[in-house]
Write an enzyme that holds these catalytic residues in place. Structure first.
Site, PDB file in Angstrom:
ATOM      1  N   CYS A   1       0.811  -1.228   0.000  1.00 12.85           N
ATOM      2  CA  CYS A   1       0.000   0.000   0.000  1.00 12.85           C
ATOM      3  C   CYS A   1       0.846   1.280   0.000  1.00 12.85           C
ATOM      4  O   CYS A   1       0.321   2.372  -0.208  1.00 12.85           O
ATOM      5  CB  CYS A   1      -0.972  -0.002   1.177  1.00 12.85           C
TER       6      CYS A   1
ATOM      7  N   HIS B   1      -3.408   7.190   2.493  1.00 14.65           N
ATOM      8  CA  HIS B   1      -3.904   5.878   2.058  1.00 14.65           C
ATOM      9  C   HIS B   1      -5.295   5.627   2.658  1.00 14.65           C
ATOM     10  O   HIS B   1      -5.504   5.771   3.861  1.00 14.65           O
ATOM     11  CB  HIS B   1      -2.912   4.800   2.499  1.00 14.65           C
TER      12      HIS B   1
ATOM     13  N   ASN C   1     -10.449  -0.050   0.335  1.00 14.33           N
ATOM     14  CA  ASN C   1      -8.984   0.028   0.344  1.00 14.33           C
ATOM     15  C   ASN C   1      -8.452  -0.597  -0.945  1.00 14.33           C
ATOM     16  O   ASN C   1      -8.491  -1.807  -1.115  1.00 14.33           O
ATOM     17  CB  ASN C   1      -8.449  -0.710   1.578  1.00 14.33           C
TER      18      ASN C   1
HETATM   19  N1  COA Z   1     -18.326  -7.982  10.713  1.00 14.50           N
HETATM   20  C1  COA Z   1     -18.682  -8.195  11.987  1.00 14.50           C
HETATM   21  N2  COA Z   1     -17.816  -8.443  12.961  1.00 14.50           N
HETATM   22  C2  COA Z   1     -16.522  -8.485  12.634  1.00 14.50           C
HETATM   23  C3  COA Z   1     -16.065  -8.278  11.330  1.00 14.50           C
HETATM   24  C4  COA Z   1     -17.032  -8.025  10.352  1.00 14.50           C
HETATM   25  N3  COA Z   1     -16.698  -7.790   9.053  1.00 14.50           N
HETATM   26  N4  COA Z   1     -14.724  -8.368  11.319  1.00 14.50           N
HETATM   27  C5  COA Z   1     -14.331  -8.622  12.569  1.00 14.50           C
HETATM   28  N5  COA Z   1     -15.420  -8.706  13.374  1.00 14.50           N
HETATM   29  C6  COA Z   1     -15.487  -8.990  14.793  1.00 14.50           C
HETATM   30  C7  COA Z   1     -14.289  -9.719  15.304  1.00 14.50           C
HETATM   31  O1  COA Z   1     -14.408 -11.105  15.047  1.00 14.50           O
HETATM   32  C8  COA Z   1     -14.344  -9.390  16.765  1.00 14.50           C
HETATM   33  O2  COA Z   1     -15.275 -10.236  17.380  1.00 14.50           O
HETATM   34  P1  COA Z   1     -14.967 -10.862  18.817  1.00 14.50           P
HETATM   35  O3  COA Z   1     -14.851  -9.671  19.727  1.00 14.50           O
HETATM   36  O4  COA Z   1     -16.173 -11.701  19.060  1.00 14.50           O
HETATM   37  O5  COA Z   1     -13.701 -11.612  18.663  1.00 14.50           O
HETATM   38  C9  COA Z   1     -14.913  -7.990  16.793  1.00 14.50           C
HETATM   39  O6  COA Z   1     -15.504  -7.772  15.514  1.00 14.50           O
HETATM   40  C10 COA Z   1     -13.886  -6.927  17.045  1.00 14.50           C
HETATM   41  O7  COA Z   1     -12.749  -7.226  16.251  1.00 14.50           O
HETATM   42  P2  COA Z   1     -11.556  -6.245  16.145  1.00 14.50           P
HETATM   43  O8  COA Z   1     -10.522  -6.830  15.243  1.00 14.50           O
HETATM   44  O9  COA Z   1     -11.139  -5.796  17.511  1.00 14.50           O
HETATM   45  O10 COA Z   1     -12.289  -5.044  15.425  1.00 14.50           O
HETATM   46  P3  COA Z   1     -11.718  -3.640  15.180  1.00 14.50           P
HETATM   47  O11 COA Z   1     -12.558  -2.633  15.818  1.00 14.50           O
HETATM   48  O12 COA Z   1     -10.244  -3.586  15.414  1.00 14.50           O
HETATM   49  O13 COA Z   1     -11.935  -3.483  13.612  1.00 14.50           O
HETATM   50  C11 COA Z   1     -10.703  -3.690  11.604  1.00 14.50           C
HETATM   51  C12 COA Z   1     -11.372  -4.437  12.744  1.00 14.50           C
HETATM   52  C13 COA Z   1     -10.119  -4.715  10.648  1.00 14.50           C
HETATM   53  C14 COA Z   1     -11.735  -2.849  10.878  1.00 14.50           C
HETATM   54  C15 COA Z   1      -9.594  -2.777  12.180  1.00 14.50           C
HETATM   55  O14 COA Z   1      -8.777  -3.524  13.039  1.00 14.50           O
HETATM   56  C16 COA Z   1      -8.759  -2.163  11.132  1.00 14.50           C
HETATM   57  O15 COA Z   1      -9.216  -1.378  10.340  1.00 14.50           O
HETATM   58  N6  COA Z   1      -7.441  -2.472  11.124  1.00 14.50           N
HETATM   59  C17 COA Z   1      -6.558  -1.942  10.110  1.00 14.50           C
HETATM   60  C18 COA Z   1      -6.812  -2.686   8.836  1.00 14.50           C
HETATM   61  C19 COA Z   1      -6.182  -2.030   7.656  1.00 14.50           C
HETATM   62  O16 COA Z   1      -6.356  -0.875   7.420  1.00 14.50           O
HETATM   63  N7  COA Z   1      -5.453  -2.832   6.888  1.00 14.50           N
HETATM   64  C20 COA Z   1      -4.861  -2.415   5.677  1.00 14.50           C
HETATM   65  C21 COA Z   1      -3.711  -1.504   5.910  1.00 14.50           C
HETATM   66  S1  COA Z   1      -2.950  -1.161   4.399  1.00 14.50           S
END
Ligand code: COA
Length: 338
Positions: free
Chosen positions: A120, A261, A291
């Site tokens: 990215c 980004h 993304n």
């Molecule tokens: N729908 C519903 N629930 C979801 C889900 C979805 N699409 N994806 C994850 N969950 C759940 C998880 O399983 C977790 O459940 P649990 O508490 O029962 O285990 C809960 O939501 C919270 O998960 P968590 O990973 O803590 O969520 P979060 O608030 O951190 O959000 C992301 C998850 C992926 C959106 C976030 O971590 C993020 O944006 N990270 C950066 C990702 C990114 O930008 N990557 C590319 C960089 S180039």
């Protein structure tokens, strides 16, 4: 490409082109595929919908469309391009790279062409490379493309990743200033930390773990430690921007637009608050595009130009971050061809 005696000059950012595939995939469609909801995706990421390549479209098709848009808008003949860099993580083939194919598809006969993979952050690395070659006098004009077809490496059963990623391509023109007034491309901050590759990766398909019948499908797709990547992204956005501004002797008040980004609205909100840049100066189009990895910054830049947010002469801070981990920031004045 052949370079004779070299004349140092400044490089300018003079054009941007864009392409996204026609097919729009909404959050409602994802609700049917995995255990998720529109509300969760919107609240946790800011994404409403994204564009997905057609079955017969690969990364070179998206890239060539963005390059054609760029050449049309800037009134540039393909023969005037000396260098074509394509930043991508999802090339059509292991080899040949995309860039020679796109050069031929867009009429750039014999153009110097190569691919670059910094995931990215790749587009930022590409801009740095092109700027360096223009300013060293090796070339006069480069096209830098960010293009990715992430839909081909998404695990459509993994709700933690399939809601985030999408397809698209953007391209910019970097060219010699020919003594015209202006500040051109001001500076860069590039870096990496390869100590935790598994935070965001595709474990199989490379030389360490080739794809064999025993390799699970999930290992041939994007896998991510979302929380770690979130932490890294917010931190590096702030740190890289600050380093670059300090090097350039500027403050955040000098910046007209932040084009970062487009990973997650919450990352951009957190970071822009800590950087101290007002929300109206932060470009966001991830609600409609998701993304798109290497493509996200040029696509956001193109949209800012189209909506009039990107004014001629604006000083733009661009920041990329992603797998590797890698990061890259570029500070450039937007000086479109008249
Ligand atoms: N729908 C519903 N629930 C979801 C889900 C979805 N699409 N994806 C994850 N969950 C759940 C998880 O399983 C977790 O459940 P649990 O508490 O029962 O285990 C809960 O939501 C919270 O998960 P968590 O990973 O803590 O969520 P979060 O608030 O951190 O959000 C992301 C998850 C992926 C959106 C976030 O971590 C993020 O944006 N990270 C950066 C990702 C990114 O930008 N990557 C590319 C960089 S180039």
């Amino acid at each position: 490409m052949a370079a004779g005696p070299r004349t140092p000059r400044r490089a300018r950012l003079t054009g941007v082109g864009a392409y996204v595939p026609e097919r729009v995939m909404t959050n409602a469609e994802l609700e049917v595929m995995v255990d998720t909801t529109d509300e969760w995706i919107l609240a946790r990421t800011g994404i409403r919908e994204r564009h997905i390549a057609a079955g017969d479209q690969a990364t070179t098709d998206l890239a060539a469309a963005a390059v054609r848009d760029l050449l049309d808008r800037t009134g540039t003949a393909p023969s005037d391009i000396d260098l074509l860099i394509i930043a991508t993580t999802t090339p059509d083939y292991v080899f040949p790279p995309c860039a020679p194919l796109v050069g031929t598809m867009t009429g750039m006969d014999s153009v110097a062409a190569f691919d670059l993979n910094a995931v990215c952050s790749g587009f930022m690395y590409g801009m740095a490379q092109a700027t360096g070659m223009v300013e060293a006098g090796l070339i006069r004009r480069a096209v830098v493309v960010g293009a990715d077809t992430l839909s081909r490496i998404i695990n459509w059963e993994d709700r933690a990743t399939c809601v985030l990623f999408a397809d698209g391509a953007g391209a910019v023109m970097i060219e010699a200033d020919d003594g015209a007034p202006g500040t051109g491309v001001v500076g860069f901050d590039l870096g990496s930390d390869g100590s935790t590759p598994g935070d965001l990766w595709v474990p199989a398909g490379g030389t360490r773990t080739p794809i064999t019948p025993g390799v699970p499908h999930a290992d041939t797709c994007i896998q991510m430690n979302g929380r770690e990547v979130f932490r890294f992204a917010t931190r590096i956005l702030v740190e890289s921007s600050a380093r670059l501004l300090r090097e350039a002797g500027l403050t955040i008040d000098d910046i007209d637009l932040l084009v970062a980004h487009q990973a997650n609205e919450r990352i951009l909100d957190h970071a822009s608050e800590r950087i101290g840049i007002p929300r109206e100066k932060v470009v966001m189009n991830l609600d409609r595009l998701g993304n798109t990895s290497s493509a996200s910054i040029p696509l956001a830049l193109a949209e800012a130009r189209d909506t009039g947010v990107l004014a001629d002469g604006a000083l733009v801070l661009m920041v990329g971050f992603g797998a590797g981990l890698t990061w890259g920031s570029v500070l450039a004045r937007w000086e479109p061809r008249p």
